[in-house]
Write an enzyme that holds these catalytic residues in place. Sequence first.
Site, PDB file in Angstrom:
ATOM      1  N   GLY A 134     -22.847  27.494 -20.846  1.00 23.75           N
ATOM      2  CA  GLY A 134     -23.421  27.992 -19.601  1.00 23.75           C
ATOM      3  C   GLY A 134     -23.000  29.412 -19.284  1.00 23.75           C
ATOM      4  N   GLY A 141     -29.516  37.196 -16.053  1.00 22.88           N
ATOM      5  CA  GLY A 141     -29.858  36.820 -17.422  1.00 22.88           C
ATOM      6  C   GLY A 141     -29.340  37.850 -18.401  1.00 22.88           C
ATOM      7  N   TRP A 166     -31.360  27.549 -17.662  1.00 24.44           N
ATOM      8  CA  TRP A 166     -31.847  27.723 -19.026  1.00 24.44           C
ATOM      9  C   TRP A 166     -30.808  27.300 -20.062  1.00 24.44           C
ATOM     10  CZ3 TRP A 166     -36.795  28.312 -19.191  1.00 24.44           C
ATOM     11  CH2 TRP A 166     -37.452  29.050 -18.204  1.00 24.44           C
ATOM     12  N   GLY A 343     -57.686  30.113 -38.388  1.00 23.61           N
ATOM     13  CA  GLY A 343     -58.854  29.973 -37.512  1.00 23.61           C
ATOM     14  C   GLY A 343     -58.581  28.976 -36.399  1.00 23.61           C
ATOM     15  N   GLU A 367     -30.347  34.698 -26.268  1.00 25.38           N
ATOM     16  CA  GLU A 367     -29.281  35.354 -27.058  1.00 25.38           C
ATOM     17  C   GLU A 367     -29.447  36.874 -27.052  1.00 25.38           C
ATOM     18  OE1 GLU A 367     -26.860  33.730 -28.806  1.00 25.38           O
ATOM     19  OE2 GLU A 367     -27.619  31.694 -29.125  1.00 25.38           O
TER      20      GLU A 367
HETATM   21  P1  TGC Z   1     -20.054  45.765 -22.072  1.00 23.20           P
HETATM   22  O1  TGC Z   1     -19.394  46.775 -21.193  1.00 23.20           O
HETATM   23  O2  TGC Z   1     -20.903  46.201 -23.190  1.00 23.20           O
HETATM   24  O3  TGC Z   1     -18.894  44.815 -22.639  1.00 23.20           O
HETATM   25  C1  TGC Z   1     -18.009  44.098 -21.801  1.00 23.20           C
HETATM   26  C2  TGC Z   1     -16.849  43.639 -22.673  1.00 23.20           C
HETATM   27  O4  TGC Z   1     -17.336  42.790 -23.696  1.00 23.20           O
HETATM   28  C3  TGC Z   1     -17.059  43.383 -24.993  1.00 23.20           C
HETATM   29  N1  TGC Z   1     -18.237  43.151 -25.822  1.00 23.20           N
HETATM   30  C4  TGC Z   1     -18.229  42.363 -26.894  1.00 23.20           C
HETATM   31  N2  TGC Z   1     -17.250  41.656 -27.477  1.00 23.20           N
HETATM   32  C5  TGC Z   1     -17.558  40.932 -28.565  1.00 23.20           C
HETATM   33  N3  TGC Z   1     -18.804  40.895 -29.071  1.00 23.20           N
HETATM   34  C6  TGC Z   1     -19.826  41.585 -28.522  1.00 23.20           C
HETATM   35  N4  TGC Z   1     -21.059  41.503 -29.020  1.00 23.20           N
HETATM   36  C7  TGC Z   1     -19.566  42.353 -27.382  1.00 23.20           C
HETATM   37  N5  TGC Z   1     -20.316  43.146 -26.584  1.00 23.20           N
HETATM   38  C8  TGC Z   1     -19.495  43.625 -25.651  1.00 23.20           C
HETATM   39  C9  TGC Z   1     -16.836  44.858 -24.719  1.00 23.20           C
HETATM   40  O5  TGC Z   1     -16.040  45.439 -25.718  1.00 23.20           O
HETATM   41  C10 TGC Z   1     -16.133  44.796 -23.389  1.00 23.20           C
HETATM   42  O6  TGC Z   1     -14.796  44.396 -23.619  1.00 23.20           O
HETATM   43  P2  TGC Z   1     -13.597  44.925 -22.694  1.00 23.20           P
HETATM   44  O7  TGC Z   1     -12.365  44.409 -23.323  1.00 23.20           O
HETATM   45  O8  TGC Z   1     -13.707  46.416 -22.697  1.00 23.20           O
HETATM   46  O9  TGC Z   1     -13.867  44.355 -21.327  1.00 23.20           O
HETATM   47  O10 TGC Z   1     -20.844  44.785 -21.117  1.00 23.20           O
HETATM   48  P3  TGC Z   1     -22.150  44.997 -20.296  1.00 23.20           P
HETATM   49  O11 TGC Z   1     -22.059  44.157 -19.069  1.00 23.20           O
HETATM   50  O12 TGC Z   1     -22.478  46.442 -20.152  1.00 23.20           O
HETATM   51  O13 TGC Z   1     -23.187  44.266 -21.266  1.00 23.20           O
HETATM   52  C11 TGC Z   1     -24.177  44.889 -21.862  1.00 23.20           C
HETATM   53  C12 TGC Z   1     -25.199  43.936 -22.542  1.00 23.20           C
HETATM   54  C13 TGC Z   1     -26.533  44.111 -21.874  1.00 23.20           C
HETATM   55  C14 TGC Z   1     -25.291  44.369 -23.982  1.00 23.20           C
HETATM   56  C15 TGC Z   1     -24.805  42.456 -22.477  1.00 23.20           C
HETATM   57  O14 TGC Z   1     -24.687  42.040 -21.193  1.00 23.20           O
HETATM   58  C16 TGC Z   1     -25.740  41.537 -23.229  1.00 23.20           C
HETATM   59  O15 TGC Z   1     -25.628  41.344 -24.442  1.00 23.20           O
HETATM   60  N6  TGC Z   1     -26.695  40.863 -22.524  1.00 23.20           N
HETATM   61  C17 TGC Z   1     -27.508  39.820 -23.097  1.00 23.20           C
HETATM   62  C18 TGC Z   1     -27.124  38.489 -22.519  1.00 23.20           C
HETATM   63  C19 TGC Z   1     -27.239  37.383 -23.515  1.00 23.20           C
HETATM   64  O16 TGC Z   1     -27.311  37.553 -24.711  1.00 23.20           O
HETATM   65  N7  TGC Z   1     -27.217  36.143 -23.015  1.00 23.20           N
HETATM   66  C20 TGC Z   1     -27.245  35.017 -23.889  1.00 23.20           C
HETATM   67  C21 TGC Z   1     -26.990  33.744 -23.123  1.00 23.20           C
HETATM   68  S1  TGC Z   1     -26.647  32.358 -24.173  1.00 23.20           S
HETATM   69  C22 TGC Z   1     -28.113  31.949 -24.870  1.00 23.20           C
HETATM   70  O17 TGC Z   1     -29.110  32.585 -24.726  1.00 23.20           O
HETATM   71  C23 TGC Z   1     -28.081  30.757 -25.721  1.00 23.20           C
HETATM   72  S2  TGC Z   1     -29.574  30.294 -26.403  1.00 23.20           S
HETATM   73  C24 TGC Z   1     -28.990  29.118 -27.430  1.00 23.20           C
HETATM   74  C25 TGC Z   1     -29.991  28.408 -28.271  1.00 23.20           C
HETATM   75  O18 TGC Z   1     -30.692  27.521 -27.765  1.00 23.20           O
HETATM   76  O19 TGC Z   1     -30.004  28.681 -29.513  1.00 23.20           O
HETATM   77  P1  FAD Z   2     -34.263  39.150 -17.668  1.00 21.40           P
HETATM   78  O1  FAD Z   2     -32.870  39.591 -17.891  1.00 21.40           O
HETATM   79  O2  FAD Z   2     -34.742  39.052 -16.262  1.00 21.40           O
HETATM   80  O3  FAD Z   2     -35.258  40.117 -18.489  1.00 21.40           O
HETATM   81  C1  FAD Z   2     -36.671  40.121 -18.263  1.00 21.40           C
HETATM   82  C2  FAD Z   2     -37.272  41.284 -19.074  1.00 21.40           C
HETATM   83  O4  FAD Z   2     -36.676  42.505 -18.632  1.00 21.40           O
HETATM   84  C3  FAD Z   2     -36.981  41.193 -20.575  1.00 21.40           C
HETATM   85  O5  FAD Z   2     -38.086  41.707 -21.272  1.00 21.40           O
HETATM   86  C4  FAD Z   2     -35.800  42.133 -20.773  1.00 21.40           C
HETATM   87  O6  FAD Z   2     -35.748  42.692 -22.085  1.00 21.40           O
HETATM   88  C5  FAD Z   2     -36.093  43.199 -19.741  1.00 21.40           C
HETATM   89  N1  FAD Z   2     -34.879  43.877 -19.296  1.00 21.40           N
HETATM   90  C6  FAD Z   2     -33.769  43.332 -18.716  1.00 21.40           C
HETATM   91  N2  FAD Z   2     -32.857  44.281 -18.480  1.00 21.40           N
HETATM   92  C7  FAD Z   2     -33.376  45.447 -18.945  1.00 21.40           C
HETATM   93  C8  FAD Z   2     -32.894  46.778 -19.020  1.00 21.40           C
HETATM   94  N3  FAD Z   2     -31.675  47.107 -18.584  1.00 21.40           N
HETATM   95  N4  FAD Z   2     -33.699  47.721 -19.555  1.00 21.40           N
HETATM   96  C9  FAD Z   2     -34.931  47.417 -20.038  1.00 21.40           C
HETATM   97  N5  FAD Z   2     -35.433  46.164 -20.005  1.00 21.40           N
HETATM   98  C10 FAD Z   2     -34.652  45.183 -19.468  1.00 21.40           C
HETATM   99  N6  FAD Z   2     -28.617  30.909 -21.633  1.00 21.40           N
HETATM  100  C11 FAD Z   2     -27.389  30.331 -21.705  1.00 21.40           C
HETATM  101  O7  FAD Z   2     -26.420  30.806 -21.102  1.00 21.40           O
HETATM  102  N7  FAD Z   2     -27.203  29.207 -22.461  1.00 21.40           N
HETATM  103  C12 FAD Z   2     -28.206  28.618 -23.142  1.00 21.40           C
HETATM  104  O8  FAD Z   2     -27.985  27.601 -23.823  1.00 21.40           O
HETATM  105  C13 FAD Z   2     -29.514  29.188 -23.050  1.00 21.40           C
HETATM  106  N8  FAD Z   2     -30.554  28.581 -23.675  1.00 21.40           N
HETATM  107  C14 FAD Z   2     -31.836  29.061 -23.471  1.00 21.40           C
HETATM  108  C15 FAD Z   2     -32.925  28.337 -23.941  1.00 21.40           C
HETATM  109  C16 FAD Z   2     -34.213  28.799 -23.723  1.00 21.40           C
HETATM  110  C17 FAD Z   2     -35.384  27.984 -24.199  1.00 21.40           C
HETATM  111  C18 FAD Z   2     -34.430  30.028 -23.048  1.00 21.40           C
HETATM  112  C19 FAD Z   2     -35.824  30.556 -22.843  1.00 21.40           C
HETATM  113  C20 FAD Z   2     -33.360  30.735 -22.567  1.00 21.40           C
HETATM  114  C21 FAD Z   2     -32.040  30.261 -22.735  1.00 21.40           C
HETATM  115  N9  FAD Z   2     -30.941  30.907 -22.191  1.00 21.40           N
HETATM  116  C22 FAD Z   2     -29.679  30.365 -22.272  1.00 21.40           C
HETATM  117  C23 FAD Z   2     -31.139  32.074 -21.325  1.00 21.40           C
HETATM  118  C24 FAD Z   2     -31.371  33.375 -22.078  1.00 21.40           C
HETATM  119  O9  FAD Z   2     -30.213  33.838 -22.682  1.00 21.40           O
HETATM  120  C25 FAD Z   2     -31.947  34.384 -21.069  1.00 21.40           C
HETATM  121  O10 FAD Z   2     -33.243  33.950 -20.754  1.00 21.40           O
HETATM  122  C26 FAD Z   2     -31.941  35.793 -21.628  1.00 21.40           C
HETATM  123  O11 FAD Z   2     -30.629  36.288 -21.745  1.00 21.40           O
HETATM  124  C27 FAD Z   2     -32.778  36.765 -20.744  1.00 21.40           C
HETATM  125  O12 FAD Z   2     -32.488  36.623 -19.393  1.00 21.40           O
HETATM  126  P2  FAD Z   2     -33.684  36.420 -18.332  1.00 21.40           P
HETATM  127  O13 FAD Z   2     -34.552  35.323 -18.788  1.00 21.40           O
HETATM  128  O14 FAD Z   2     -33.049  36.305 -16.996  1.00 21.40           O
HETATM  129  O15 FAD Z   2     -34.536  37.748 -18.419  1.00 21.40           O
END
Ligand code: TGC
Ligand code: FAD
Length: 388
Positions: A134, A141, A166, A343, A367
């Site tokens: 979570g 997001g 999600w 198709g 992710e």
């Molecule tokens: P930022 O300032 O870049 O970093 C904060 C701290 O985190 C460290 N860090 C990392 N460490 C390890 N691996 C990485 N990839 C890391 N990226 C950053 C960084 O060094 C820093 O550390 P410290 O010690 O200086 O505090 O943080 P930010 O808030 O500016 O973040 C930028 C951004 C946009 C890249 C980040 O928030 C991001 O990646 N957003 C995307 C969110 C995301 O991926 N959510 C996924 C949710 S889980 C999911 O979707 C599961 S789906 C599962 C499934 O069904 O398969």
């Molecule tokens: P938003 O962050 O609102 O983004 C909406 C749009 O705006 C996107 O096109 C994005 O690229 C764009 N955008 C956002 N910020 C910027 C920026 N700074 N500049 C330019 N464009 C931007 N999360 C978990 O924690 N655990 C899970 O197990 C998990 N499983 C998931 C399973 C499914 C089926 C789905 C659909 C999602 C899941 N997620 C999970 C959540 C997922 O990680 C988020 O949906 C994802 O990180 C994007 O967040 P959001 O949907 O709030 O989109």
Amino acid sequence: MARFNGLDFYNIDAQLTDEERMVRDTVREWVSDQVIPIIEEHCRNGTFPHELVPQMAEMGLLGVNIEGYDCAGMSNVAYGLVCQELERGDSGIRSFASVQGSLCMFPIYKHGSEEQRLKYLPKMASGEFIGCFGLTEPDFGSNPGGMLTTAVDDGDSYVLNGAKMWITNGTIADLAIVWAKLDGIIRGFIVEKDDGGFTAPEMHGKHSLKASVTSELVFQDCRIPKDRILPNVRGLKGPFSCLNNARFGISWGAVGSAMACFDSARNYVGERIQFDKPLASFQLVQNKLAYMLREITKAQLLALHLGRMKDDGTMIPEHVSLAKMNNVDIALEIARMSRDMHGANGILDEYPVMRHMANLESVKTYEGTHDIHNLILGRWITGIPAFE
Ligand code: TGC
Ligand code: FAD
């Protein structure tokens, strides 16, 4: 079920170890025999095929690249190949394995105490305990750092309040790895399904990843014992360290979806006659097949090189961003192209392409969205973060 021979234009097989090839072949066959015959039905009904979990556990697919604690302890390339094969079946099956291994077992292994490892990891490897992760919240997001979920120190326990959204596996999970702010700092907590004040209602109405459970996690004065905090990590690098692993698996998984869509298109155009000839004999159709072959081959090479870098410790998170973004992008393009080449038949669930296409829309978003990975690379190139 007909044998699937994969697609290996550059003889990438020769770069794999015997163990990696064996794991790939075992999972490939299992997907053909056990997943593909039942997956459309589950998709139609919006149900997760629970019955597959013990079989996945038996094959060592839960926590593939974790050492000890009854886990398989295989290479990262082997883990990638497992993801590739599972996602050829369905992204939801790969999602299940990703969440269990990379997002739940990994943080316990890497950031947990020895007691936590011993308590949870063997049962998660055997499929007895299912996990969920979570991080995402309704209003946070792409920027999880803004999360509102809190944990408060209350003597011999922590009290959690807030909501996650999600969350894959949420409703069926025995435990949740929950990221919440304790005194303003993000920490990881292990919440068990029977903890008071914790509920995980399933989300409905998805047109994508229908064979996967997606849920909310709700914490209302949810009290957990003190020994459920992950003691060894603080801040966003906790959840991001897990995402590195899961995004790595997706880079491979997307190749599996793309291979399934290519395979279906190739078979279809070989048999479908229009204008008195098989579709495969038209230049425009061959152009599409050549595009698919080219992009899948590049994606395979990217995934393998990334895997070898992960295995030798030279991989950085930006490498993963590039591969996740690229491979999901080309898989989605190939799925759409394959759908077009079938198709009208392409919209039927007699063929796997529309299911893969719809699944990949989620994979593109979760992710880290496609554009968030662009921004991560933009920051690496320029040194300037452009997230806000
Ligand atoms: P930022 O300032 O870049 O970093 C904060 C701290 O985190 C460290 N860090 C990392 N460490 C390890 N691996 C990485 N990839 C890391 N990226 C950053 C960084 O060094 C820093 O550390 P410290 O010690 O200086 O505090 O943080 P930010 O808030 O500016 O973040 C930028 C951004 C946009 C890249 C980040 O928030 C991001 O990646 N957003 C995307 C969110 C995301 O991926 N959510 C996924 C949710 S889980 C999911 O979707 C599961 S789906 C599962 C499934 O069904 O398969
Ligand atoms: P938003 O962050 O609102 O983004 C909406 C749009 O705006 C996107 O096109 C994005 O690229 C764009 N955008 C956002 N910020 C910027 C920026 N700074 N500049 C330019 N464009 C931007 N999360 C978990 O924690 N655990 C899970 O197990 C998990 N499983 C998931 C399973 C499914 C089926 C789905 C659909 C999602 C899941 N997620 C999970 C959540 C997922 O990680 C988020 O949906 C994802 O990180 C994007 O967040 P959001 O949907 O709030 O989109």
